[in-house]
Design a protein around this motif. Structure first.
Motif, PDB file in Angstrom:
ATOM      1  N   SER A 224       0.830  -1.206   0.000  1.00 17.59           N
ATOM      2  CA  SER A 224       0.000   0.000   0.000  1.00 17.59           C
ATOM      3  C   SER A 224       0.863   1.255   0.000  1.00 17.59           C
ATOM      4  CB  SER A 224      -0.920   0.004   1.225  1.00 17.59           C
ATOM      5  OG  SER A 224      -1.789  -1.108   1.205  1.00 17.59           O
ATOM      6  N   ASP A 225       0.300   2.345  -0.501  1.00 14.81           N
ATOM      7  CA  ASP A 225       1.048   3.600  -0.596  1.00 14.81           C
ATOM      8  C   ASP A 225       1.696   3.990   0.734  1.00 14.81           C
ATOM      9  OD1 ASP A 225      -1.370   4.182   0.677  1.00 14.81           O
ATOM     10  OD2 ASP A 225      -2.136   5.430  -0.950  1.00 14.81           O
ATOM     11  N   PHE A 226       0.945   3.881   1.821  1.00  9.76           N
ATOM     12  CA  PHE A 226       1.469   4.295   3.126  1.00  9.76           C
ATOM     13  C   PHE A 226       2.594   3.394   3.626  1.00  9.76           C
ATOM     14  CE2 PHE A 226      -2.015   1.340   4.099  1.00  9.76           C
ATOM     15  CZ  PHE A 226      -1.431   0.499   5.022  1.00  9.76           C
ATOM     16  N   HIS A 227       2.693   2.192   3.080  1.00 12.10           N
ATOM     17  CA  HIS A 227       3.592   1.171   3.608  1.00 12.10           C
ATOM     18  C   HIS A 227       4.916   1.086   2.845  1.00 12.10           C
ATOM     19  CE1 HIS A 227       4.363  -3.293   4.673  1.00 12.10           C
ATOM     20  NE2 HIS A 227       4.537  -2.588   5.773  1.00 12.10           N
ATOM     21  N   THR A 228       5.016   1.758   1.711  1.00 10.96           N
ATOM     22  CA  THR A 228       6.197   1.614   0.854  1.00 10.96           C
ATOM     23  C   THR A 228       7.482   2.043   1.552  1.00 10.96           C
ATOM     24  OG1 THR A 228       5.693   3.793  -0.113  1.00 10.96           O
ATOM     25  CG2 THR A 228       4.944   1.862  -1.330  1.00 10.96           C
ATOM     26  N   LEU A 229       7.413   3.124   2.302  1.00 12.52           N
ATOM     27  CA  LEU A 229       8.615   3.660   2.947  1.00 12.52           C
ATOM     28  C   LEU A 229       9.203   2.659   3.926  1.00 12.52           C
ATOM     29  CD1 LEU A 229      10.338   6.257   3.153  1.00 12.52           C
ATOM     30  CD2 LEU A 229       8.877   6.960   5.047  1.00 12.52           C
ATOM     31  N   ARG A 230       8.357   2.116   4.804  1.00 12.06           N
ATOM     32  CA  ARG A 230       8.842   1.175   5.829  1.00 12.06           C
ATOM     33  C   ARG A 230       9.220  -0.168   5.206  1.00 12.06           C
ATOM     34  NH1 ARG A 230       5.996  -1.949   9.964  1.00 12.06           N
ATOM     35  NH2 ARG A 230       4.044  -1.111   9.118  1.00 12.06           N
ATOM     36  N   ALA A 231       8.436  -0.635   4.240  1.00 15.19           N
ATOM     37  CA  ALA A 231       8.732  -1.919   3.599  1.00 15.19           C
ATOM     38  C   ALA A 231      10.089  -1.879   2.902  1.00 15.19           C
ATOM     39  CB  ALA A 231       7.638  -2.272   2.599  1.00 15.19           C
ATOM     40  N   ALA A 232      10.370  -0.781   2.210  1.00 12.56           N
ATOM     41  CA  ALA A 232      11.653  -0.641   1.525  1.00 12.56           C
ATOM     42  C   ALA A 232      12.802  -0.596   2.529  1.00 12.56           C
ATOM     43  CB  ALA A 232      11.655   0.616   0.656  1.00 12.56           C
ATOM     44  N   ALA A 233      12.577   0.063   3.663  1.00 12.76           N
ATOM     45  CA  ALA A 233      13.622   0.154   4.686  1.00 12.76           C
ATOM     46  C   ALA A 233      13.902  -1.208   5.305  1.00 12.76           C
ATOM     47  CB  ALA A 233      13.199   1.146   5.769  1.00 12.76           C
ATOM     48  N   ILE A 234      12.855  -1.998   5.570  1.00 14.58           N
ATOM     49  CA  ILE A 234      13.027  -3.337   6.129  1.00 14.58           C
ATOM     50  C   ILE A 234      13.747  -4.237   5.131  1.00 14.58           C
ATOM     51  CG2 ILE A 234      11.798  -5.420   6.867  1.00 14.58           C
ATOM     52  CD1 ILE A 234       9.638  -3.559   8.032  1.00 14.58           C
ATOM     53  N   ALA A 235      13.357  -4.141   3.869  1.00 12.13           N
ATOM     54  CA  ALA A 235      13.993  -4.951   2.825  1.00 12.13           C
ATOM     55  C   ALA A 235      15.481  -4.625   2.710  1.00 12.13           C
ATOM     56  CB  ALA A 235      13.294  -4.715   1.487  1.00 12.13           C
ATOM     57  N   LYS A 236      15.796  -3.356   2.772  1.00 13.70           N
ATOM     58  CA  LYS A 236      17.200  -2.951   2.673  1.00 13.70           C
ATOM     59  C   LYS A 236      18.026  -3.537   3.805  1.00 13.70           C
ATOM     60  CE  LYS A 236      20.157   1.151   2.338  1.00 13.70           C
ATOM     61  NZ  LYS A 236      20.180   2.645   2.329  1.00 13.70           N
ATOM     62  N   LYS A 237      17.465  -3.530   5.010  1.00  9.91           N
ATOM     63  CA  LYS A 237      18.197  -4.084   6.151  1.00  9.91           C
ATOM     64  C   LYS A 237      18.426  -5.587   5.984  1.00  9.91           C
ATOM     65  CE  LYS A 237      18.427  -4.323  11.166  1.00  9.91           C
ATOM     66  NZ  LYS A 237      17.883  -3.875  12.460  1.00  9.91           N
ATOM     67  N   GLN A 238      17.507  -6.264   5.312  1.00  7.81           N
ATOM     68  CA  GLN A 238      17.628  -7.707   5.115  1.00  7.81           C
ATOM     69  C   GLN A 238      18.563  -8.075   3.971  1.00  7.81           C
ATOM     70  OE1 GLN A 238      13.925  -9.807   4.825  1.00  7.81           O
ATOM     71  NE2 GLN A 238      13.115  -8.981   6.708  1.00  7.81           N
ATOM     72  N   GLY A 239      19.050  -7.091   3.233  1.00  3.11           N
ATOM     73  CA  GLY A 239      20.001  -7.381   2.172  1.00  3.11           C
ATOM     74  C   GLY A 239      19.493  -7.184   0.761  1.00  3.11           C
ATOM     75  N   TYR A 240      18.211  -6.856   0.622  1.00  6.52           N
ATOM     76  CA  TYR A 240      17.688  -6.514  -0.703  1.00  6.52           C
ATOM     77  C   TYR A 240      18.307  -5.178  -1.107  1.00  6.52           C
ATOM     78  CZ  TYR A 240      13.847  -9.914   0.054  1.00  6.52           C
ATOM     79  OH  TYR A 240      13.090 -11.037   0.287  1.00  6.52           O
ATOM     80  N   SER A 241      19.048  -5.170  -2.171  1.00  8.92           N
ATOM     81  CA  SER A 241      19.764  -3.938  -2.538  1.00  8.92           C
ATOM     82  C   SER A 241      19.212  -3.253  -3.778  1.00  8.92           C
ATOM     83  CB  SER A 241      21.256  -4.233  -2.742  1.00  8.92           C
ATOM     84  OG  SER A 241      21.437  -5.210  -3.747  1.00  8.92           O
ATOM     85  N   HIS A 242      18.223  -3.862  -4.419  1.00  8.99           N
ATOM     86  CA  HIS A 242      17.651  -3.240  -5.625  1.00  8.99           C
ATOM     87  C   HIS A 242      16.119  -3.381  -5.582  1.00  8.99           C
ATOM     88  CE1 HIS A 242      18.302  -2.408 -10.195  1.00  8.99           C
ATOM     89  NE2 HIS A 242      17.365  -1.647  -9.667  1.00  8.99           N
ATOM     90  N   ILE A 243      15.531  -2.885  -4.504  1.00 13.32           N
ATOM     91  CA  ILE A 243      14.082  -2.960  -4.324  1.00 13.32           C
ATOM     92  C   ILE A 243      13.395  -1.849  -5.119  1.00 13.32           C
ATOM     93  CG2 ILE A 243      12.282  -2.388  -2.640  1.00 13.32           C
ATOM     94  CD1 ILE A 243      12.992  -5.258  -2.585  1.00 13.32           C
ATOM     95  N   ILE A 244      12.321  -2.206  -5.789  1.00 15.01           N
ATOM     96  CA  ILE A 244      11.463  -1.228  -6.450  1.00 15.01           C
ATOM     97  C   ILE A 244      10.106  -1.294  -5.747  1.00 15.01           C
ATOM     98  CG2 ILE A 244      10.318  -0.557  -8.599  1.00 15.01           C
ATOM     99  CD1 ILE A 244      12.672  -1.879 -10.082  1.00 15.01           C
ATOM    100  N   ALA A 245       9.823  -0.297  -4.927  1.00  8.82           N
ATOM    101  CA  ALA A 245       8.565  -0.271  -4.178  1.00  8.82           C
ATOM    102  C   ALA A 245       7.438   0.184  -5.099  1.00  8.82           C
ATOM    103  CB  ALA A 245       8.685   0.666  -2.982  1.00  8.82           C
ATOM    104  N   VAL A 246       6.421  -0.648  -5.206  1.00  6.37           N
ATOM    105  CA  VAL A 246       5.274  -0.349  -6.071  1.00  6.37           C
ATOM    106  C   VAL A 246       4.076  -0.060  -5.174  1.00  6.37           C
ATOM    107  CG1 VAL A 246       3.793  -1.195  -7.912  1.00  6.37           C
ATOM    108  CG2 VAL A 246       6.209  -1.866  -7.853  1.00  6.37           C
ATOM    109  N   ALA A 247       3.528   1.147  -5.270  1.00  2.73           N
ATOM    110  CA  ALA A 247       2.474   1.595  -4.360  1.00  2.73           C
ATOM    111  C   ALA A 247       1.083   1.318  -4.916  1.00  2.73           C
ATOM    112  CB  ALA A 247       2.625   3.093  -4.096  1.00  2.73           C
ATOM    113  N   ALA A 248       0.244   0.758  -4.067  1.00  8.62           N
ATOM    114  CA  ALA A 248      -1.178   0.589  -4.382  1.00  8.62           C
ATOM    115  C   ALA A 248      -1.971   1.590  -3.553  1.00  8.62           C
ATOM    116  CB  ALA A 248      -1.622  -0.834  -4.059  1.00  8.62           C
TER     117      ALA A 248
END
Length: 261
Positions: free
Chosen positions: A210-234
């Motif tokens: 969801s649009d509101f969740h993209t910021l936190r989801a991308a930050a969590i993914a980055k900490k886990q090692g995802y280095s090329h995340i493309i956050a897609v907002a609904a």
């Protein structure tokens, strides 16, 4: 119009909206900080409007009370400004629906099941993910989410069924991560599936949420090692959009304080 009556009128108007909005959503069993806090703030503003004169008599008896009262209002207004800035950021950061560059996988984050069907918020995420999947027909999709309370099927299974029935996406494109109960686990458990697909964490991976969740989801993914995340907002359904954004405001702050990302 004099300042004091106008202040009471505005407080009563805003307080009524916040209080009724929160009560209505709570009646729909949407109970979280984003719905409870407006109820409390609305109730406080209504009390301020109704009992203004009595409050002023009590406050003005002692200079220290007057100071604390003014500081409390200043703190509330300052906090309100930070919430407004957060809302503006979410609104501006999630307006782009341009063509997304090719990705190796599409991870769809869960958001709740209601009576065996995706919630309105989750349905929006699935619709957005299906749109992307149609644009990139060779890209595998990962549905995430475990078994919700009182449900027979996992969230991932219900998400997969929704996608297949509504968008005719082949089942062999859909992988299920059906053990998780949080965003952190959604992304962590998805790594095993990515490994089976020979997809590395440094390759482009879309995370649909969801649009509101993209910021936190991308930050969590980055900490886990995802280095090329493309956050897609609904988009979030209008009925509970701003309540969800308010809940996310606190979730993001607590995640930052607790070093979750």
């Amino acid at each position: 119009m004099q300042l004091i009556p106008f202040k009471r009128l505005i407080s009563a108007f805003i307080g009524s909206i916040l209080f009724l909005d929160g009560i209505y959503l709570v009646s729909l069993n949407k109970i979280h900080l984003g719905t409870l806090l407006p109820v409390l703030i609305g109730f406080g503003l209504l009390c301020f409007a109704i009992f203004y004169q009595k409050i002023q008599i009590v406050v003005q008896k002692i200079p220290l009370r007057t100071l604390l009262w003014r500081l409390s209002w200043a703190g509330f207004l300052l906090w309100s400004m930070t919430v407004l800035c957060f809302f503006m950021y979410l609104h501006l950061a999630t307006q782009s629906y341009a063509q997304i560059a090719p990705v190796k996988a599409i991870i769809v984050l869960g958001s709740g099941i209601e009576n065996g069907q995706p919630s309105a918020t989750l349905a929006q995420r699935l619709d957005r993910a299906a749109e992307l999947a149609k644009q990139q027909p060779q890209t595998p999709m990962i549905m995430t989410g475990g078994l919700d309370f009182r449900e027979q099927y996992t969230e991932a299974e219900i998400m997969s069924k929704y996608i297949q029935q509504n968008y005719a996406i082949a089942s062999n494109r859909i992988w299920l991560e059906d053990k998780s109960t949080s965003t952190d686990l959604n992304l962590k458990n998805s790594q095993a599936i990515l490994n089976q697909l020979n997809i590395q964490l440094n390759e482009p991976i879309a995370v649909v949420t969801s649009d509101f969740h993209t910021l936190r989801a991308a930050a969590i993914a980055k900490k886990q090692g995802y280095s090329h995340i493309i956050a897609v907002a609904a988009p979030t359904p209008l009925l509970n959009r701003y309540n969800s954004w308010l809940r996310e405001y606190f979730a993001y702050l607590s995640g930052w304080v607790l070093n979750e990302f």
